[in-house]
Design a protein around this motif. Structure first.
Motif, PDB file in Angstrom:
ATOM      1  N   ALA A 270       0.836  -1.203   0.000  1.00  0.00           N
ATOM      2  CA  ALA A 270       0.000   0.000   0.000  1.00  0.00           C
ATOM      3  C   ALA A 270       0.873   1.257   0.000  1.00  0.00           C
ATOM      4  O   ALA A 270       0.571   2.237  -0.710  1.00  0.00           O
ATOM      5  CB  ALA A 270      -0.916   0.000   1.214  1.00  0.00           C
ATOM      6  N   ALA A 271       1.961   1.241   0.761  1.00  0.00           N
ATOM      7  CA  ALA A 271       2.861   2.397   0.812  1.00  0.00           C
ATOM      8  C   ALA A 271       3.531   2.619  -0.537  1.00  0.00           C
ATOM      9  O   ALA A 271       3.684   3.770  -0.992  1.00  0.00           O
ATOM     10  CB  ALA A 271       3.914   2.185   1.902  1.00  0.00           C
ATOM     11  N   GLN A 272       3.914   1.532  -1.201  1.00  0.00           N
ATOM     12  CA  GLN A 272       4.543   1.646  -2.519  1.00  0.00           C
ATOM     13  C   GLN A 272       3.566   2.191  -3.552  1.00  0.00           C
ATOM     14  O   GLN A 272       3.921   3.047  -4.377  1.00  0.00           O
ATOM     15  CB  GLN A 272       5.073   0.280  -2.973  1.00  0.00           C
ATOM     16  CG  GLN A 272       6.220  -0.250  -2.135  1.00  0.00           C
ATOM     17  CD  GLN A 272       7.425   0.672  -2.155  1.00  0.00           C
ATOM     18  OE1 GLN A 272       7.974   0.965  -3.217  1.00  0.00           O
ATOM     19  NE2 GLN A 272       7.820   1.161  -0.988  1.00  0.00           N
ATOM     20  N   GLU A 273       2.343   1.709  -3.504  1.00  0.00           N
ATOM     21  CA  GLU A 273       1.337   2.207  -4.459  1.00  0.00           C
ATOM     22  C   GLU A 273       1.027   3.681  -4.210  1.00  0.00           C
ATOM     23  O   GLU A 273       0.848   4.457  -5.162  1.00  0.00           O
ATOM     24  CB  GLU A 273       0.066   1.371  -4.343  1.00  0.00           C
ATOM     25  CG  GLU A 273       0.241  -0.054  -4.860  1.00  0.00           C
ATOM     26  CD  GLU A 273      -0.994  -0.906  -4.670  1.00  0.00           C
ATOM     27  OE1 GLU A 273      -1.911  -0.455  -3.936  1.00  0.00           O
ATOM     28  OE2 GLU A 273      -1.048  -2.014  -5.234  1.00  0.00           O
ATOM     29  N   ALA A 274       0.981   4.067  -2.940  1.00  0.00           N
ATOM     30  CA  ALA A 274       0.738   5.468  -2.607  1.00  0.00           C
ATOM     31  C   ALA A 274       1.883   6.349  -3.096  1.00  0.00           C
ATOM     32  O   ALA A 274       1.656   7.450  -3.626  1.00  0.00           O
ATOM     33  CB  ALA A 274       0.557   5.623  -1.097  1.00  0.00           C
ATOM     34  N   ALA A 275       3.102   5.838  -2.946  1.00  0.00           N
ATOM     35  CA  ALA A 275       4.269   6.609  -3.399  1.00  0.00           C
ATOM     36  C   ALA A 275       4.257   6.768  -4.919  1.00  0.00           C
ATOM     37  O   ALA A 275       4.576   7.845  -5.456  1.00  0.00           O
ATOM     38  CB  ALA A 275       5.549   5.914  -2.941  1.00  0.00           C
ATOM     39  N   LYS A 276       3.883   5.702  -5.619  1.00  0.00           N
ATOM     40  CA  LYS A 276       3.806   5.778  -7.088  1.00  0.00           C
ATOM     41  C   LYS A 276       2.723   6.769  -7.519  1.00  0.00           C
ATOM     42  O   LYS A 276       2.920   7.547  -8.456  1.00  0.00           O
ATOM     43  CB  LYS A 276       3.500   4.395  -7.670  1.00  0.00           C
ATOM     44  CG  LYS A 276       4.668   3.425  -7.603  1.00  0.00           C
ATOM     45  CD  LYS A 276       4.265   2.073  -8.184  1.00  0.00           C
ATOM     46  CE  LYS A 276       5.406   1.077  -8.101  1.00  0.00           C
ATOM     47  NZ  LYS A 276       5.012  -0.261  -8.614  1.00  0.00           N
ATOM     48  N   ALA A 277       1.589   6.710  -6.863  1.00  0.00           N
ATOM     49  CA  ALA A 277       0.493   7.621  -7.192  1.00  0.00           C
ATOM     50  C   ALA A 277       0.902   9.065  -6.928  1.00  0.00           C
ATOM     51  O   ALA A 277       0.600   9.973  -7.731  1.00  0.00           O
ATOM     52  CB  ALA A 277      -0.738   7.262  -6.372  1.00  0.00           C
ATOM     53  N   GLU A 278       1.615   9.271  -5.844  1.00  0.00           N
ATOM     54  CA  GLU A 278       2.071  10.620  -5.512  1.00  0.00           C
ATOM     55  C   GLU A 278       3.082  11.119  -6.544  1.00  0.00           C
ATOM     56  O   GLU A 278       3.029  12.287  -6.976  1.00  0.00           O
ATOM     57  CB  GLU A 278       2.700  10.615  -4.122  1.00  0.00           C
ATOM     58  CG  GLU A 278       3.091  11.989  -3.621  1.00  0.00           C
ATOM     59  CD  GLU A 278       3.653  11.955  -2.211  1.00  0.00           C
ATOM     60  OE1 GLU A 278       4.266  12.961  -1.799  1.00  0.00           O
ATOM     61  OE2 GLU A 278       3.490  10.921  -1.528  1.00  0.00           O
ATOM     62  N   ALA A 280       3.319  10.085  -9.655  1.00  0.00           N
ATOM     63  CA  ALA A 280       2.625  10.318 -10.919  1.00  0.00           C
ATOM     64  C   ALA A 280       1.874  11.645 -10.893  1.00  0.00           C
ATOM     65  O   ALA A 280       1.853  12.384 -11.887  1.00  0.00           O
ATOM     66  CB  ALA A 280       1.651   9.164 -11.184  1.00  0.00           C
ATOM     67  N   ALA A 281       1.281  11.951  -9.753  1.00  0.00           N
ATOM     68  CA  ALA A 281       0.552  13.209  -9.625  1.00  0.00           C
ATOM     69  C   ALA A 281       1.509  14.396  -9.718  1.00  0.00           C
ATOM     70  O   ALA A 281       1.205  15.421 -10.362  1.00  0.00           O
ATOM     71  CB  ALA A 281      -0.198  13.237  -8.302  1.00  0.00           C
ATOM     72  N   ALA A 282       2.656  14.251  -9.090  1.00  0.00           N
ATOM     73  CA  ALA A 282       3.651  15.327  -9.144  1.00  0.00           C
ATOM     74  C   ALA A 282       4.163  15.525 -10.565  1.00  0.00           C
ATOM     75  O   ALA A 282       4.348  16.653 -11.033  1.00  0.00           O
ATOM     76  CB  ALA A 282       4.807  14.999  -8.199  1.00  0.00           C
ATOM     77  N   GLU A 283       4.368  14.404 -11.258  1.00  0.00           N
ATOM     78  CA  GLU A 283       4.843  14.481 -12.639  1.00  0.00           C
ATOM     79  C   GLU A 283       3.800  15.135 -13.536  1.00  0.00           C
ATOM     80  O   GLU A 283       4.124  15.968 -14.403  1.00  0.00           O
ATOM     81  CB  GLU A 283       5.170  13.079 -13.145  1.00  0.00           C
ATOM     82  CG  GLU A 283       5.772  13.056 -14.541  1.00  0.00           C
ATOM     83  CD  GLU A 283       6.131  11.665 -14.995  1.00  0.00           C
ATOM     84  OE1 GLU A 283       6.445  11.496 -16.202  1.00  0.00           O
ATOM     85  OE2 GLU A 283       6.087  10.723 -14.166  1.00  0.00           O
ATOM     86  N   ALA A 284       2.550  14.793 -13.349  1.00  0.00           N
ATOM     87  CA  ALA A 284       1.467  15.384 -14.138  1.00  0.00           C
ATOM     88  C   ALA A 284       1.353  16.882 -13.854  1.00  0.00           C
ATOM     89  O   ALA A 284       1.143  17.686 -14.772  1.00  0.00           O
ATOM     90  CB  ALA A 284       0.157  14.678 -13.824  1.00  0.00           C
ATOM     91  N   ALA A 285       1.497  17.235 -12.579  1.00  0.00           N
ATOM     92  CA  ALA A 285       1.419  18.646 -12.220  1.00  0.00           C
ATOM     93  C   ALA A 285       2.572  19.424 -12.840  1.00  0.00           C
ATOM     94  O   ALA A 285       2.389  20.555 -13.345  1.00  0.00           O
ATOM     95  CB  ALA A 285       1.439  18.794 -10.702  1.00  0.00           C
TER      96      ALA A 285
END
Length: 304
Positions: A270-278, A280-285
């Motif tokens: 769960a921590a790894q998936e959250a880090a990836k999502a974060e 990806a969001a930073a990259e998109a931003a």
């Protein structure tokens, strides 16, 4: 004494003798019988005397039995089996598995090395099996596409008019050549249609092999060995997979979240998936910000 008196006395004595004799015989018979009975009694007494050793033997056997009983009572009972240790005592250093996921993954404790390995392997397996599933789905799609394409091509080949063969009436070399050329083109189309299918099959095979290796690395045997290695890493030693108790295994599975349990492995994933999502969001931003900057630059007029 007168002769008549003597004769009378003599006659009386003569008559008395049989009686006396009879009495004597009767007395003797009675005595003999009594003696015989006494002899019998004596025999009984003798027999009784002879049986005394048997009674003595029986008494001796009883003494031996009593002695044996005394000996058996004197034998010390076998030592009772030691009571099993409680769970905390069985676990020893494995009580450290109660740490949260950060405590485990950031630990430099030697016993946590094998635990971190099984956690990483379990998390990797999730990705490997996801890739395998995607590859299987892609292979199924490619197979369906290939089958549809080939069926259409075969229908087109079947629709071609087959010209008369050489030597038959109406034979036309040009028509025969055109037919053969068309068939060859369709056959090439079939080969081309098979290229994506072959690629999809190769991708799936590789994904399957990788997932199989991951299943071994994160499997039951690897998990149990990681518990044993963690236990023995601190010098306690002596524990093997065979001597792991069911309680120890159940505890480790519950704490780490192995199998159907929910624990440290799930927390790590769960921590790894959250880090990836974060990320990806930073990259998109960042991309959006960069795009907006370019738009603003294009909208500015050149002062020159």
């Amino acid at each position: 004494m007168k002769l008549s008196s003597v004769l009378m006395v003599t006659a009386a004595l003569t008559l008395a003798v049989p009686v006396v004799t009879a009495d004597v015989f009767a007395t003797n018979a009675a005595y003999a019988k009594g003696k015989g009975g006494g002899g019998g009694g004596g025999g009984g007494s003798e027999k009784s005397k002879k049986e005394k050793p048997a009674a003595s033997k029986s008494k001796s056997a009883a003494s031996k039995s009593k002695s044996a009983t005394s000996k058996s009572k004197a034998v010390k009972p076998a030592a009772a089996a030691p009571k099993p240790k409680n769970l905390n005592a069985q676990l020893g250093s494995l009580n450290s598995l109660k740490r949260n996921i950060n405590g485990i993954m950031n630990s430099s404790d030697p016993k946590m090395a094998s635990i971190k390995t099984i956690i990483l392997a379990s998390a990797a397996l999730v990705g490997l099996e996801a890739t395998e599933a995607d590859a299987a789905a892609a292979l199924a799609t490619a197979q369906a596409t290939y089958d549809t394409t080939v069926a259409g091509i075969n229908a087109q080949i079947a629709a071609l008019e087959v010209p008369p063969a050489e030597g038959e009436p109406g034979y036309d070399p040009e028509a025969t050549l055109a037919y053969e050329t068309a068939v060859e083109g369709f056959e090439k189309d079939i080969l081309d249609a098979g290229i994506p299918l072959t690629a999809a099959q190769k991708t799936y095979d590789e994904a399957f092999v990788a997932a199989e290796e991951g299943r071994v690395a994160a499997g039951e045997d690897a998990f149990l060995q990681s518990i044993v290695d963690a236990y023995n890493a601190t010098g306690q030693g002596g524990l093997t997979v065979e001597t792991l108790t069911p309680e120890m295994i159940e505890f480790a599975k519950a704490e780490l979240g192995f199998g159907d349990a929910d624990g440290a492995i799930d927390d790590y994933i769960a921590a790894q998936e959250a880090a990836k999502a974060e990320a990806a969001a930073a990259e998109a931003a960042a991309a959006q910000e960069a795009g907006e900057g370019e738009d603003e630059g294009e909208g500015e007029e050149d002062p020159a």
